[in-house]
Scaffold this motif. Structure first.
Motif, PDB file in Angstrom:
ATOM      1  N   GLY A   1       2.496   6.882  -6.756  1.00 46.53           N
ATOM      2  CA  GLY A   1       1.647   7.458  -7.396  1.00 46.53           C
ATOM      3  C   GLY A   1       0.676   6.601  -8.127  1.00 46.53           C
ATOM      4  O   GLY A   1      -0.204   7.006  -9.223  1.00 46.53           O
ATOM      5  N   SER A   2       0.640   5.419  -7.637  1.00 49.78           N
ATOM      6  CA  SER A   2      -0.273   4.365  -8.714  1.00 49.78           C
ATOM      7  C   SER A   2      -1.621   4.291  -8.605  1.00 49.78           C
ATOM      8  O   SER A   2      -2.467   3.488  -8.904  1.00 49.78           O
ATOM      9  N   TYR A   3      -2.091   5.453  -7.527  1.00 47.60           N
ATOM     10  CA  TYR A   3      -3.619   5.359  -7.326  1.00 47.60           C
ATOM     11  C   TYR A   3      -4.336   6.421  -8.099  1.00 47.60           C
ATOM     12  O   TYR A   3      -5.335   6.795  -7.936  1.00 47.60           O
ATOM     13  N   LYS A   4      -3.492   7.426  -8.802  1.00 51.21           N
ATOM     14  CA  LYS A   4      -4.194   8.376  -9.538  1.00 51.21           C
ATOM     15  C   LYS A   4      -4.985   8.025 -10.613  1.00 51.21           C
ATOM     16  O   LYS A   4      -4.980   6.906 -11.102  1.00 51.21           O
ATOM     17  N   PRO A   5      -6.005   9.022 -11.229  1.00 44.23           N
ATOM     18  CA  PRO A   5      -7.153   8.385 -12.207  1.00 44.23           C
ATOM     19  C   PRO A   5      -6.190   7.793 -13.241  1.00 44.23           C
ATOM     20  O   PRO A   5      -5.303   8.402 -13.744  1.00 44.23           O
ATOM     21  N   PRO A   6      -6.784   6.809 -13.876  1.00 45.59           N
ATOM     22  CA  PRO A   6      -8.223   6.205 -13.531  1.00 45.59           C
ATOM     23  C   PRO A   6      -8.182   5.084 -12.653  1.00 45.59           C
ATOM     24  O   PRO A   6      -8.896   4.355 -12.549  1.00 45.59           O
ATOM     25  N   LYS A   7      -7.101   5.145 -11.948  1.00 40.98           N
ATOM     26  CA  LYS A   7      -6.748   4.007 -10.995  1.00 40.98           C
ATOM     27  C   LYS A   7      -7.370   4.069  -9.414  1.00 40.98           C
ATOM     28  O   LYS A   7      -7.122   3.222  -8.545  1.00 40.98           O
ATOM     29  N   GLU A   8      -8.257   4.979  -9.260  1.00 39.32           N
ATOM     30  CA  GLU A   8      -8.710   5.413  -7.808  1.00 39.32           C
ATOM     31  C   GLU A   8      -9.426   4.028  -7.229  1.00 39.32           C
ATOM     32  O   GLU A   8      -9.372   3.829  -6.149  1.00 39.32           O
TER      33      GLU A   8
ATOM     34  N   MET B   1       0.859  -1.240   0.092  1.00 34.48           N
ATOM     35  CA  MET B   1      -0.019   0.038  -0.058  1.00 34.48           C
ATOM     36  C   MET B   1       0.737   1.299   0.143  1.00 34.48           C
ATOM     37  O   MET B   1       0.746   2.153  -0.819  1.00 34.48           O
ATOM     38  N   LEU B   2       1.816   1.248   0.673  1.00 29.03           N
ATOM     39  CA  LEU B   2       2.860   2.396   0.957  1.00 29.03           C
ATOM     40  C   LEU B   2       3.496   2.550  -0.491  1.00 29.03           C
ATOM     41  O   LEU B   2       3.670   3.703  -0.902  1.00 29.03           O
ATOM     42  N   ARG B   3       4.068   1.469  -1.227  1.00 24.67           N
ATOM     43  CA  ARG B   3       4.613   1.664  -2.476  1.00 24.67           C
ATOM     44  C   ARG B   3       3.605   2.165  -3.352  1.00 24.67           C
ATOM     45  O   ARG B   3       4.101   3.172  -4.119  1.00 24.67           O
ATOM     46  N   VAL B   4       2.227   1.558  -3.385  1.00 26.49           N
ATOM     47  CA  VAL B   4       1.507   2.382  -4.478  1.00 26.49           C
ATOM     48  C   VAL B   4       1.264   3.839  -4.345  1.00 26.49           C
ATOM     49  O   VAL B   4       1.214   4.492  -5.317  1.00 26.49           O
TER      50      VAL B   4
END
Lengths: 163, 236, 647
Positions: B131-138, B124-127
């Protein structure tokens, strides 16, 4: 031409057959879904429990000396007998997070080993994170001279059993 | 010898299972991956950066690997464990003292569980830091958080199963917290969770079913969506 | 499109209806109906009864591993207001056990976990413990209570007594019962005449209605063979032999005979034979009827037997009277005249079957006569019946009901077996004990209590350990010779027809005891049984009273008190005015005769005994009907003082 008119008139009609069938079918499915949820909820909630009875015999009054606190481990209840000989029953379950608190005669407190809550003999909090005092249960006397404690009936601090 | 191997490799049975030979061109390499059930989740091509180990540290994959370990060790442990009182405790003792590789399987299960919680958290920290949570990956991040909670719940339900003092009091404290929810909601939820008013036989069986079936199924479904989303969004 | 929409609507509705079947059935459960009926019923009562919450109720008894849901419908169990109400709402009759602690099925059997009426009764496939019919309910007491006499369980206690007295243990292994004494058959050929034996074998109760021997329903041919077989055993135990009749028994003249008869009659009254033996139905029931004994056996045998009973019947509980030969001559002459069956028909001519011995032996073994009767020269075990220690747990499929046509249940099987033992099979051998329906039911109840159900240790009630008291020395020899244990208990051993003697020296004064042996006068006129006059010699009496005064003492019963005029007067007042003692006791001819007269009570009883007796009679003699008036110590002392003036 005729087909188009038929179709047109069907769409104008508020309760068309198509709509009715969809309502009936969908409604049935929805009812079944809601009903299933209710039935599953009923299933998950047990109807009978094999747990120690809430109302139990704590012992003959002769077995408790004056000015004593006795812990019934199975039922998690303190039977307290005052100097004058009266009785009251107090929960032994710490009001913080549910551990069994023990009577420490050398310190004169009921102490919980989990997070350090302490209660006095009357059940009031004197130390630690416990938010409330220990609740008291109704205690009565039956025909054979046995104390009967009912954990489903909570009584106030002023209620005692005179013998 | 070579003749015999040749005969096998050219037989209909072999060719129906292994449709392609060892790949020798890029196209055949791509086909091997694409037409294989186990491998097809992997893309035929990847970005160069995703091969860099220090980009993901393989945390997500390792978490999944640990999940597999937990399922396998767990299934094996189930063969010697009965979720009733007081057998649960004695079966745990048997696994420790009597069953061949019992200690190993139990310890592996325990270590994998702790490691999975740690790794899932690190993942979770790595993601977050890449920045791998940014749109469209929310939404995938949301699924990930839910998976984190699921992992914790698996640990919590599993903790009751040895039925020793740690188990009993740990679950007592946790369910007392649930009781504290206001308006009677907490009492009702706790009653359903424990199957009664006390932490007893009913609670053990319910936690067993949750730990071995319900929560793992939820985890598998969510993981499938989670991995699918990663692939569809172009890989790590 | 249209068709599929119709199909969708239709199938959805059908699906909903089918799905709704189970939840609707759940709403209409049988027990819910009963609970609603109960709540309606209690509204009409004048008393206030709390309505029942709708829900399954159960009593969980972990130590018996049972859960009983009877209380879901039987809601009025604890409500006094519902005594006699229509079932299932009636209140439970008062019982000795707490329902919450024991549950229901431990006593009633049935299927505890069930929640429908039919299933709860338990007469369904695969449930092996249907409810006990009401008349057999005491069988359940027998599962935990293994004492001989169980308080508040009269049928069970009666059944256990019957099993012991009928000596079922002779053929059936059954734990917890003692073998009863049965006359030996050694020397039977020298004891009885064949005609009597034949008649006895055909129907024992015709000779002695209260006999414990069962009727084997021998055919005439079988009875002939058995009689011939048994008459062949002419040697008594331990090679005892019959002495010839004494010379005094010769009665050449009618006058001599009458004199002998008178002597015999006197001796028989003094010996109080009728206390143990009935005579034509009147008298005690411990021993056999003597009304026709002279038609059964010879005068010679009677002479020998009365002279020394244990020579011819080892271990018999008949005392040896110290009769002289003249006495005995009188007795047997009297018996020959009076105790003969003058209506007995002449037996028909009979030629023995040439193989009577082999056939007789086969019959003897077949019917296991050896199970009760000792007989030297015949092997040890015959064919026996099934073990009955766990007969209460017999499964239905293990029972062969044959052509009997009875209800197929274990209680009815056992009951029928007691009344018609051979009805289930043409090859059955069990004899007929002639039980009345009440007796048969009592025995069935006692047997039904013999289960192999696992009862936790703390809930079992074990019978008292058998007494190991075995008096030794001269005293022991006399006790054996006089068969004191036949009527008295001492240290837990014996039969209680008279009193317990364990504390006799604390009760009675030594002088009185010595005199009583010499002249056993009647202390309680309303009783049938009387102490016989054994005609003991002074040294013998001394041996007995020496032992008693040293051993049959309880120190805590001593209570010295000084008798003053004042205290005696106070006691007299209490006797005459306060406690109505005159109702049962006489002084100077005035009063009732339920209890012994108190005229010379101070010469008979010790002061301590009187005091403690007045304080609590049942503590000293549990069978006494003297009321416990809960006297204070002062009142008891005053009454004792008064009674001590009655010398």
């Amino acid at each position: 031409m005729d087909d188009k008119e038929e179709k047109h008139s069907k769409e104008e009609n508020a309760m068309s057959r198509r709509y009715f069938l969809e309502i009936v079918g969908g409604g049935a499915v929805l009812t079944a879904a809601v009903g299933s949820a209710v039935v599953i909820g009923q299933y998950l909630s047990p109807n009978v429990l094999r747990e120690p009875a809430l109302r139990f015999k704590a012992g003959l009054i002769e077995n408790f000396s004056a000015d004593s606190i006795t812990l019934d481990k199975e039922q998690k209840v303190f039977i307290v007998r005052g100097k004058e000989g009266y009785f009251y029953a107090m929960s032994a379950v710490c009001t913080h997070l549910g551990c069994i608190a023990n009577w420490k005669p050398e310190d004169g407190v009921v102490a919980c080993p989990c997070h350090g809550s302490k209660f006095n003999k009357e059940g009031n909090v004197v130390d630690g994170p416990a938010p409330r005092s220990l609740p008291r249960f109704s205690v009565t006397l039956d025909e054979q001279g046995q104390l009967v404690v009912d954990k489903s009936v909570i009584v106030g601090e002023d209620v005692i059993l005179k013998v | 010898m070579k003749n015999a191997l040749d005969r096998i490799v050219r037989s209909q049975v072999w060719r129906s299972i292994f449709r392609h030979g060892l790949p020798d061109s890029n196209r055949s390499r791509a086909e091997t991956v694409f037409y294989n059930f186990f491998l097809h989740l992997h893309p035929t091509k990847v970005r160069k950066r995703s091969i860099k180990f220090t980009y993901t540290w393989g945390l997500g994959g390792m978490s999944f690997g640990l999940f597999i370990v937990l399922v396998v060790t767990g299934a094996l442990l189930m063969l010697y464990y009965r979720p009733s009182v007081p057998q649960a405790y004695w079966d745990m003792k048997d696994l420790q003292f009597v069953v061949s590789s019992g200690t190993f399987l139990r310890n592996m299960h325990r270590w994998a569980a702790h490691a999975m919680v740690a790794l899932v958290f690190l993942h979770m920290l790595r993601v977050f830091y890449t920045g791998s949570y940014k749109p469209p990956k929310e939404f995938n991040w949301v699924i990930g958080v839910v998976l984190f909670v699921v992992t914790i719940l698996l640990s919590y339900t599993g903790y009751l199963l040895p039925w020793d003092q740690l188990s009993f009091w740990g679950i007592s404290v946790g369910t007392n917290m649930i009781h504290a929810m206001p308006f009677g909601v907490g009492d009702k939820i706790a009653f359903l969770l424990l199957g009664g008013n006390i932490v007893g036989e009913n609670a053990l069986v319910r936690f067993y079913v949750l730990h071995c079936f319900v929560i793992p199924v939820v985890a598998i479904v969510l993981m499938a969506i989670h991995f699918w989303r990663v692939r569809k969004d172009g890989g790590v | 499109m249209k068709r599929s929409r119709i199909a969708f609507a239709l199938s959805s509705v059908v699906f909903l209806v089918v799905l709704a079947i189970s939840p609707v059935k759940d709403m209409l459960l049988e027990w819910k109906g009963y609970q609603k009926d109960y709540n309606r019923l209690i509204q009409d009562l004048p008393q206030r009864v709390a309505p029942a919450e709708i829900g399954i109720r159960q009593i969980w008894v972990p130590k018996l591993d049972r859960v009983d849901r009877c209380v879901t419908c039987h809601l009025g169990m604890k409500e006094k207001a519902l005594a006699g109400a229509k079932e299932p709402f009636g209140a439970h009759p008062r019982i000795d056990h707490d329902v919450e602690e024991f549950g229901c099925t431990i006593c009633h059997e049935g299927q505890g976990p069930a929640t429908t009426y039919k299933e709860s009764i338990g007469k369904v496939a695969f449930w092996e413990h249907p409810m006990l019919p009401r008349e057999y309910i005491e069988a359940a007491c027998g599962k935990c209570h293994k004492e001989k006499t169980v308080t508040h369980a009269p049928v069970l206690s009666a059944g256990r007594k019957l099993i012991e007295e009928a000596n079922c243990i002779g053929c059936h292994k059954i734990a917890g019962y003692q073998r009863q004494w049965v006359p030996t058959l050694n020397g039977i050929g020298s004891k009885v005449n064949r005609a009597w034996l034949y008649a006895w074998l055909k129907d024992p109760k015709a000779y002695f209605p209260k006999t414990k021997m069962a009727n084997f329903h021998f055919t005439d041919a079988e009875a002939d063979i058995m009689a011939d077989f048994l008459m062949g055993f002419t040697s008594f135990s331990d090679s005892a032999s019959l002495d010839p009749l004494p010379a005094e028994a010769a009665a050449p003249t009618e006058a001599a005979k009458t004199a002998l008869e008178e002597l015999g009659s006197t001796r028989i009254s003094e010996a109080r034979c009728i206390s143990c033996h009935s005579i034509n139905g009147k008298g005690g029931s411990i021993a056999t009827d003597l009304g026709k004994v002279a038609s059964k056996t010879s005068q010679q045998w009677l002479y020998n037997y009365i002279k020394s009973p244990k020579r011819f019947q080892p271990k018999v509980l008949m005392p040896r009277f110290r009769f002289s030969d003249k006495d005995l001559a009188g007795v047997v002459t009297y018996m020959k005249t009076e105790y003969t069956d003058y209506d007995l028909a002449e037996p028909p001519k009979h030629t023995p079957d040439p193989q009577y011995y082999e056939k007789g032996l086969a019959l003897f073994k077949k019917y296991n006569c050896r199970g009760c009767h000792e007989l030297e020269g015949v092997g040890n075990t015959g064919e026996v019946g099934p073990e009955l220690t766990f007969v209460g747990s017999k499964k239905l499929y293990e029972i062969d009901f044959g052509q009997s046509g009875i209800e197929e249940s274990l209680p009815s099987y056992l009951f029928t077996k007691m009344t018609k033992p051979r009805v289930f099979s043409s090859v059955a051998k069990m004899p007929d004990f002639g039980f009345s329906p009440e007796e048969a039911r009592a025995v069935a109840v006692a047997l039904l209590g013999n289960t192999n159900e696992r009862i936790p240790e703390e809930m079992q009630v074990r019978p008292k350990q058998a007494s190991t008291y075995d008096p030794q020395g001269e005293f022991g020899k006399l006790v054996n010779d006089l068969a004191c244990f036949g009527c008295h208990t001492m240290e837990g051993r014996g039969r209680l027809v008279a009193t317990d003697l364990t504390q006799e020296a604390s009760a009675a004064k030594r002088d009185w005891i010595e005199n009583y042996f010499k002249v056993p006068y009647s202390l309680r006129p309303i009783l049938t049984e009387r102490m016989p006059n054994f005609r003991l010699s002074d040294p013998e009496i001394k041996v007995l009273t020496d032992y008693m005064s040293k051993v049959f003492l309880t120190d805590t019963l001593a209570h010295d008190l000084s008798v003053t005029e004042a205290s005696a007067a106070k006691g007299k007042l209490l006797y005459e005015e306060r406690y109505g003692c005159k109702g049962c006791h006489q002084i100077e001819g005035k009063g009732g005769y339920v209890g012994p007269p108190l005229d010379k009570v101070a010469s008979r009883l010790q002061s301590g005994w009187i005091f403690h007796w007045l304080k609590d009679p049942q503590a000293l003699r549990p069978e006494s009907i003297e009321p416990n008036n809960k006297l204070s110590d002062q009142e008891a002392e005053a009454l004792t003082a008064y009674l001590l003036t009655l010398k």
